[in-house]
Write a protein that holds these residues in place. Structure first.
Motif, short mmCIF file in Angstrom:
data_model
loop_
_atom_site.label_atom_id
_atom_site.label_comp_id
_atom_site.label_asym_id
_atom_site.label_seq_id
_atom_site.Cartn_x
_atom_site.Cartn_y
_atom_site.Cartn_z
N SER A 26 -0.48 7.77 -11.55
CA SER A 26 0.71 6.91 -11.58
C SER A 26 1.62 7.20 -10.40
CB SER A 26 1.45 7.04 -12.91
OG SER A 26 1.87 8.36 -13.15
N LEU A 27 1.68 8.46 -9.97
CA LEU A 27 2.45 8.78 -8.77
C LEU A 27 1.84 8.10 -7.55
CD1 LEU A 27 3.14 12.59 -9.33
CD2 LEU A 27 4.81 10.73 -9.45
N LEU A 28 0.51 8.10 -7.48
CA LEU A 28 -0.18 7.45 -6.37
C LEU A 28 0.07 5.95 -6.38
CD1 LEU A 28 -2.18 7.52 -4.01
CD2 LEU A 28 -4.03 7.34 -5.69
N PHE A 29 -0.04 5.35 -7.58
CA PHE A 29 0.17 3.90 -7.67
C PHE A 29 1.58 3.52 -7.27
CE2 PHE A 29 1.56 0.13 -10.06
CZ PHE A 29 0.68 -0.80 -9.53
N ALA A 30 2.58 4.28 -7.72
CA ALA A 30 3.97 3.96 -7.38
C ALA A 30 4.18 4.02 -5.87
CB ALA A 30 4.93 4.92 -8.09
N GLY A 31 3.57 5.03 -5.24
CA GLY A 31 3.70 5.13 -3.79
C GLY A 31 3.10 3.94 -3.07
N VAL A 32 1.92 3.52 -3.51
CA VAL A 32 1.27 2.35 -2.91
C VAL A 32 2.08 1.09 -3.20
CG1 VAL A 32 -0.78 0.87 -3.02
CG2 VAL A 32 -1.03 3.36 -3.00
N ALA A 33 2.59 0.99 -4.43
CA ALA A 33 3.33 -0.20 -4.83
C ALA A 33 4.58 -0.41 -3.99
CB ALA A 33 3.70 -0.12 -6.31
N ARG A 34 5.22 0.68 -3.59
CA ARG A 34 6.43 0.54 -2.80
C ARG A 34 6.17 -0.20 -1.49
NH1 ARG A 34 7.52 5.75 -5.07
NH2 ARG A 34 6.69 6.85 -3.24
N SER A 35 4.95 -0.12 -1.00
CA SER A 35 4.60 -0.86 0.22
C SER A 35 3.95 -2.20 -0.11
CB SER A 35 3.63 -0.03 1.08
OG SER A 35 4.24 1.16 1.53
N VAL A 36 2.96 -2.17 -0.99
CA VAL A 36 2.16 -3.36 -1.24
C VAL A 36 2.97 -4.46 -1.94
CG1 VAL A 36 0.16 -4.24 -2.50
CG2 VAL A 36 0.01 -2.07 -1.26
N LEU A 37 3.86 -4.08 -2.85
CA LEU A 37 4.60 -5.08 -3.61
C LEU A 37 5.90 -5.50 -2.95
CD1 LEU A 37 4.10 -3.86 -7.29
CD2 LEU A 37 2.71 -5.43 -5.94
N ALA A 38 6.20 -4.95 -1.78
CA ALA A 38 7.45 -5.30 -1.10
C ALA A 38 7.62 -6.81 -0.89
CB ALA A 38 7.54 -4.57 0.23
N PRO A 39 6.56 -7.57 -0.56
CA PRO A 39 6.74 -9.01 -0.35
C PRO A 39 6.93 -9.81 -1.64
CG PRO A 39 4.82 -8.18 0.84
CD PRO A 39 5.21 -7.14 -0.15
N GLN A 40 6.67 -9.19 -2.80
CA GLN A 40 6.78 -9.92 -4.07
C GLN A 40 8.20 -10.42 -4.29
OE1 GLN A 40 3.15 -10.16 -5.71
NE2 GLN A 40 4.66 -10.01 -7.33
N ARG A 41 8.33 -11.66 -4.74
CA ARG A 41 9.66 -12.19 -5.05
C ARG A 41 10.26 -11.50 -6.25
NH1 ARG A 41 12.51 -15.79 -7.94
NH2 ARG A 41 10.75 -16.21 -9.33
N VAL A 42 9.41 -11.17 -7.24
CA VAL A 42 9.86 -10.48 -8.46
C VAL A 42 9.09 -9.18 -8.59
CG1 VAL A 42 10.09 -10.59 -10.97
CG2 VAL A 42 10.41 -12.67 -9.59
N VAL A 43 9.80 -8.07 -8.67
CA VAL A 43 9.19 -6.76 -8.89
C VAL A 43 9.65 -6.25 -10.25
CG1 VAL A 43 9.18 -4.34 -8.16
CG2 VAL A 43 8.98 -6.16 -6.46
N ARG A 44 8.69 -5.79 -11.06
CA ARG A 44 9.00 -5.26 -12.39
C ARG A 44 8.73 -3.76 -12.42
NH1 ARG A 44 5.40 -7.74 -16.45
NH2 ARG A 44 3.97 -8.12 -14.71
N ILE A 45 9.67 -3.01 -12.99
CA ILE A 45 9.54 -1.56 -13.12
C ILE A 45 9.82 -1.19 -14.57
CG2 ILE A 45 10.51 0.67 -12.45
CD1 ILE A 45 11.12 -0.48 -9.72
N ALA A 46 8.87 -0.53 -15.21
CA ALA A 46 8.99 -0.19 -16.63
C ALA A 46 9.00 1.32 -16.82
CB ALA A 46 7.82 -0.79 -17.42
N LEU A 47 9.98 1.81 -17.56
CA LEU A 47 10.13 3.23 -17.81
C LEU A 47 9.88 3.54 -19.28
CD1 LEU A 47 13.44 3.80 -15.78
CD2 LEU A 47 11.08 3.61 -14.95
N HIS A 48 9.37 4.74 -19.56
CA HIS A 48 9.06 5.16 -20.92
C HIS A 48 9.70 6.51 -21.22
CE1 HIS A 48 5.90 2.17 -20.14
NE2 HIS A 48 5.82 2.03 -21.46
N PRO A 49 10.01 6.78 -22.47
CA PRO A 49 10.64 8.05 -22.83
C PRO A 49 9.89 9.27 -22.31
CG PRO A 49 10.78 6.55 -24.68
CD PRO A 49 9.93 5.86 -23.64
N GLY A 50 8.55 9.24 -22.35
CA GLY A 50 7.78 10.39 -21.89
C GLY A 50 7.98 10.72 -20.43
N ASP A 51 8.43 9.75 -19.64
CA ASP A 51 8.66 10.00 -18.21
C ASP A 51 9.71 11.09 -17.99
OD1 ASP A 51 6.95 7.85 -17.77
OD2 ASP A 51 8.57 6.42 -17.45
N THR A 52 10.66 11.18 -18.92
CA THR A 52 11.79 12.09 -18.71
C THR A 52 11.39 13.56 -18.76
OG1 THR A 52 12.39 12.15 -21.07
CG2 THR A 52 13.37 10.41 -19.73
#
Length: 250
Positions: free
Chosen positions: A187-213
């Protein structure tokens, strides 16, 4: 400064008494990183049959307060637990939490109706929509969702209106997994890639979960990702997608 035509939709999943402290942490993280209180909470009426909102007046007041402050409230299943976790999706996409993956239409509808009534009675306004736990919908859940005319729904790859099937946003949601070292790393790898790959997206969705904390590296990645997109996308609510469609922008 975020462009007004690009939207950042952040959400906190699994909101309920069981995770009140974690929800506070995640809400603060979103506000700190984006400078905004425009985000959504996905509410579970009785998480794993051990945290009933109906019997917790103090949490009800908190939920009403969040809603009064403008935070969108989605119904997020009823118990978040799958009683028959079989099949590839149930085994690999969630840890026994795909509650609406195997329900028939009648049972899915019953839980949706009762859950919506409970949450709406608490917050004093309609819910923003319905999101199935783990974003997993079986045929029965989809049929019930269409019949009950929730305004919005989402899965891993889209946001749509069940009333007519119109798709309001496409693209993978960015989320993190804390169940194992391998899932944390991926998931750390995906988030890093997403910050570049999804930049052109008009709508970006980010979902957080309790376990992340509970995982510092995940929280650091969440902060970095929220700040990154807040520079180019305007923090917004899911209802903005509906307004855009009504105005002919979608």
């Amino acid at each position: 400064m975020a462009g007004s035509d690009r939207l950042l939709l952040a959400s906190i999943h699994d909101v309920g008494p069981r995770f009140e402290r974690e929800v506070d942490t995640l809400a603060a993280a979103i506000e700190r990183a984006t400078g905004s209180t425009r985000f959504a909470m996905l509410v579970v009426p009785d998480h794993w049959d051990s945290a009933p909102i109906a019997r917790d007046p103090a949490f009800q007041r908190r939920l009403r307060g969040w809603s009064d402050a403008g935070i969108e409230m989605f119904l997020h299943g009823w118990r978040h637990r799958d009683d028959q976790p079989t099949g590839f999706k149930a085994r690999h996409l969630t840890a026994g939490e795909g509650e609406f993956l195997h329900l028939d239409e009648a049972e899915a509808a019953r839980r949706m109706v009762e859950g919506r009534k409970l949450v709406e009675d608490v917050i004093g306004r309609p819910v923003a929509g319905f999101v199935a736990p783990a974003w997993l919908y079986g045929p029965g859940a989809r049929a019930a969702l269409n019949e009950l005319r929730f305004l919005l729904a989402e899965d891993h790859f889209r946001v749509w209106q069940p009333t007519d099937g119109a798709v309001l946003a496409r693209g993978p949601v960015i989320s993190w997994a804390s169940r194992s070292r391998a899932r944390i790393a991926s998931s750390l790898l995906f988030a890093g890639v997403a910050r570049s790959v999804l930049a052109p997206q008009r709508v970006v969705r980010i979902a957080l979960h309790p376990g992340d904390t509970g995982v510092p590296s995940l929280m650091a990645s969440i902060d970095r990702t929220l700040r990154h997109f807040a520079r180019t996308h305007r923090p917004a609510g899911y209802a903005d997608l509906v307004r855009e469609r009504d105005m002919g922008a979608v």
